[in-house]
Design an enzyme around this catalytic site. Structure first.
Site, mmCIF file in Angstrom:
data_model
loop_
_atom_site.group_PDB
_atom_site.id
_atom_site.type_symbol
_atom_site.label_atom_id
_atom_site.label_comp_id
_atom_site.label_asym_id
_atom_site.label_seq_id
_atom_site.Cartn_x
_atom_site.Cartn_y
_atom_site.Cartn_z
ATOM 1 N N THR A 16 0.820 -1.223 0.000
ATOM 2 C CA THR A 16 0.000 0.000 0.000
ATOM 3 C C THR A 16 0.844 1.258 0.000
ATOM 4 O O THR A 16 0.491 2.251 -0.639
ATOM 5 C CB THR A 16 -0.908 0.017 1.252
ATOM 6 N N ASP A 60 1.514 -6.407 -4.613
ATOM 7 C CA ASP A 60 0.693 -6.431 -3.399
ATOM 8 C C ASP A 60 1.219 -7.659 -2.643
ATOM 9 O O ASP A 60 1.412 -8.726 -3.229
ATOM 10 C CB ASP A 60 -0.770 -6.633 -3.800
ATOM 11 N N SER A 61 1.454 -7.520 -1.351
ATOM 12 C CA SER A 61 2.131 -8.617 -0.644
ATOM 13 C C SER A 61 1.289 -9.876 -0.537
ATOM 14 O O SER A 61 1.778 -10.925 -0.126
ATOM 15 C CB SER A 61 2.600 -8.165 0.737
ATOM 16 N N SER A 62 0.027 -9.795 -0.932
ATOM 17 C CA SER A 62 -0.768 -11.032 -0.975
ATOM 18 C C SER A 62 -0.258 -11.946 -2.081
ATOM 19 O O SER A 62 -0.578 -13.135 -2.106
ATOM 20 C CB SER A 62 -2.247 -10.711 -1.164
ATOM 21 N N ASP A 93 0.030 -7.072 4.536
ATOM 22 C CA ASP A 93 -0.754 -8.311 4.612
ATOM 23 C C ASP A 93 0.088 -9.543 4.960
ATOM 24 O O ASP A 93 -0.315 -10.358 5.780
ATOM 25 C CB ASP A 93 -1.496 -8.563 3.288
ATOM 26 N N THR A 278 -1.251 -22.733 18.736
ATOM 27 C CA THR A 278 -2.556 -22.288 19.238
ATOM 28 C C THR A 278 -3.229 -21.260 18.316
ATOM 29 O O THR A 278 -2.557 -20.443 17.698
ATOM 30 C CB THR A 278 -2.461 -21.707 20.664
ATOM 31 N N GLN A 279 -4.551 -21.343 18.264
ATOM 32 C CA GLN A 279 -5.333 -20.338 17.523
ATOM 33 C C GLN A 279 -5.398 -19.021 18.296
ATOM 34 O O GLN A 279 -5.782 -17.992 17.747
ATOM 35 C CB GLN A 279 -6.775 -20.821 17.340
ATOM 36 N N CYS A 280 -5.075 -19.078 19.586
ATOM 37 C CA CYS A 280 -5.141 -17.857 20.401
ATOM 38 C C CYS A 280 -4.060 -16.884 19.959
ATOM 39 O O CYS A 280 -3.007 -17.291 19.476
ATOM 40 C CB CYS A 280 -4.899 -18.176 21.875
#
Ligand code: ASP
Length: 343
Positions: A16, A60-62, A93, A278-280
């Site tokens: 960006t 774009d870093s995606s 991103d 972990t998803q946390c």
């Protein structure tokens, strides 16, 4: 006595920060580096000698890819002796993935590699890009007793310097887009730039080693209540799959349904590596703390401690590309190679 000016190489990959709006579609598209440089006359006032290289086609870093990480690592190898530090301008991103990957690929780094970008393009009056870039350059050129202050791959964003492989992009709206929940910031920028010397990597006595191969035969398998056996089976049987990052609940827990444990166990038996993350946002995996993670430990799932998913994926890419056996990879996954986990 004249002090030698620090020299920094600015590498523009896209994101960006250098984007402009397409007049017809209104979409943001990467623009070339000259445009970006024109927008920041402040750069000319800096007492750091600045050189730059730009991707022919900024991205774009995606669209970031391990092949580009290899090119970036090679660029740093080639330019390492010529500069005191490096700033990589990058979309936010996937910035945490790139920072993590580079941290593993650059061993014994004795100079700063600072990634930065912005949430608003540089041409926009309220841009966050100018401060990010100007301070990232200052950090990349900072020296104490003639030696670089920072000796690792970092992300500088919104007044904070982070260890790159500890970060995660958690906000697509706020200027404060990154967090490092399991490791303190390495520096904070206010009126003064305050470094947290204790938290920073020490300079290594060894020479830089650049690793230029990665293996991306990896999957992320994210748990959710009701996850379907067919989906898990399909993922685990993907062609050439070598390792799986298993994103579990809380401290490393997941359903104890027999079909899942059996599928994971068979995968491990067939030679695959499963790393429990972990998803946390914060905290660590502790297999065996709950009954709902004891089965994972038993079948040989590796506990990822407090590693981020971004660092887990890139650490696996890095280790799988080395000539290491499964036992050695498993051992290294539980060790801190570049400060990515709390040992
Ligand atoms: N999509 C952009 C990118 O990652 C977002 C940004 O730069 O912040 O390249």
């Amino acid at each position: 006595m004249s002090k030698k000016k620090s020299s920094v190489l600015l590498v523009y990959t896209g994101g960006t920060i250098g984007m402009m709006q397409d007049a017809k579609t209104g979409e943001l598209k990467p623009f070339n580096f000259n445009y970006l440089a024109e927008q920041i006359p402040e750069l000319k006032k800096s007492d750091i000698s600045l050189s730059s290289v730009a991707f022919k086609k900024p991205i774009d870093s995606s669209n970031m890819h391990p092949q580009i990480w290899i090119e970036l690592a090679e660029l740093i190898r080639t330019e390492y002796e010529k500069f005191d530090g490096f700033v990589i301008l990058h979309g936010s991103d996937t910035m945490s993935f790139t920072a993590s990957a580079l941290s593993f690929m650059l061993e014994n780094l004795n100079k700063p590699v600072i990634l930065t970008g912005s949430q608003l393009p540089i041409g926009i009056i309220r841009t966050d890009g100018k401060e990010n870039l100007v301070t990232a350059i200052e950090i990349a050129g900072a020296k104490q007793n003639g030696k670089p202050v920072v000796n690792e791959v970092c992300i500088y964003f919104e007044y904070k310097l982070y260890r790159g492989n500890r970060t995660h992009k958690y906000n697509a709206e706020h200027f404060n887009a990154f967090e490092s929940p399991n490791y303190p910031p390495l520096a904070e920028a206010g009126v003064h730039l305050k470094y947290n010397h204790q938290a920073m990597a020490k300079a290594s006595a060894k020479k830089l080693t650049v690793y230029n191969s990665l293996n991306s035969d990896i999957a992320i398998l994210k748990m959710f209540p009701g996850i379907n056996k067919n989906v898990v089976e399909a993922i685990l049987s993907a062609k050439n799959l070598k390792a799986i990052v298993l994103e579990t609940f809380g401290a490393g827990n997941c359903t104890t349904e027999k079909w899942l444990t059996d599928l994971l166990a068979a995968s491990i038996k067939s030679g695959k590596i499963i790393l429990n993350v972990t998803q946390c946002n914060a905290g660590a995996v502790e297999q065996g703390k709950y009954e709902t993670s004891a089965q994972l430990k038993k079948i040989g799932v590796v506990g990822g401690k407090d590693i981020t998913s971004e660092a887990a994926v890139t650490k696996l890419m890095f280790l799988l590309a080395q000539k290491l056996n499964k036992k050695e990879i498993t051992r290294l996954l539980t060790k801190s190679l570049r400060g990515e986990i709390t040992a």
